[in-house]
Design a protein around this motif. Structure first.
Motif: not given
Length: 253
Positions: A147-152, A180-182, A192-193
């Motif tokens: 988990g990355f918080q934001y995929l970017s 999914p900002d990027r 991808i979740h």
């Protein structure tokens, strides 16, 4: 434990493990003790300087459990090079590959200890993330959740991108989580979740499972403020499987 449970609940209910971390150094033990206290900010960990004697280890960090049983011994140089004196470029540029991850045993044996980290001290979390990612790289028939918080953020640091390109190219069943900002384009397509849940925006996790018990591991952290995190890591197989089951159920496609 799925149901209405969240990632926060796992952090709240992890069994409290207490550790004593003792620094044995003839020259300047107190500066090292202060650095480790700042790095390992936990009410469950006592960091102290040890009395030097002919029997004591030289220039070492020793970890013991609440009963005084010795769990691990690592050299001060190894701990320093890993988290205390490390240049952040090591992680940003990816100059250290997954094959070269060698986390000191003294850090690994602070498992299931609740902690908080702030600012640059998150090097401790980055190191444990890399260690669990390296377990995924070495495992067969495994699943790795991250988990990355934001995929970017996968693309924000070249080192992270290289790690996940290699994991995507391997036999690992790779699952990536974040808003999914990027959405990054990796060499092979992971799962991808991107559900718009608050906990994804506030959570940092790496979970390696579906492999032999000695290769399982989890780092779980929750953001509590700007550059501030609370959480823990664990290598308990049952605990790792429970968190994996939660992620599969809550974020199933």
């Amino acid at each position: 434990m799925c149901g209405s449970v969240t990632i926060s609940a796992f952090i709240d209910t992890v069994p409290l493990a207490r550790r004593t971390l003792t620094v044995f150094n003839d020259d300047e033990p107190e500066p090292l003790v202060r650095m480790l206290r700042r790095m390992v900010d936990s009410p469950a960990v006592e960091v102290q300087a040890g009395e030097m004697s002919p029997e004591s280890p030289e220039n070492a960090v020793v970890v013991k459990d609440a009963d005084g049983t010795e769990l691990a011994v690592s050299s001060i140089n190894a701990v320093g090079a890993c988290v205390l004196l490390v240049n952040s470029d090591l992680y940003v540029t990816g100059t250290r590959s997954l094959d070269e991850v060698d986390t000191p045993a003294a850090l690994l044996h602070l498992d299931e200890v609740p902690f908080t980290v702030t600012g640059k001290r998150k090097m401790l979390l980055i190191e444990l993330s890399r260690y669990i990612e390296s377990l995924g790289w070495q495992s067969d028939d495994n699943t790795l959740h991250a988990g990355f918080q934001y995929l970017s953020r996968i693309d924000d640091e070249r080192g992270t991108r290289r790690v996940y390109d290699r994991l995507a190219d391997s036999d690992t069943d790779l699952h990536l989580y974040g808003l999914p900002d990027r959405v990054p384009e990796l060499s092979e397509d992971p799962t991808i979740h991107t559900e718009p849940r608050d906990e994804l925006r506030e959570s940092w996790f790496v979970v390696n499972t579906d492999c032999t018990a000695d290769m399982k591991g989890v780092l779980l952290a929750e953001r509590t403020g700007p550059s501030q995190w609370r959480g823990y890591w664990s290598f308990g197989a049952d605990h790792v499987d429970e968190i994996s089951a939660y992620l599969r159920k809550r974020y199933s496609p």
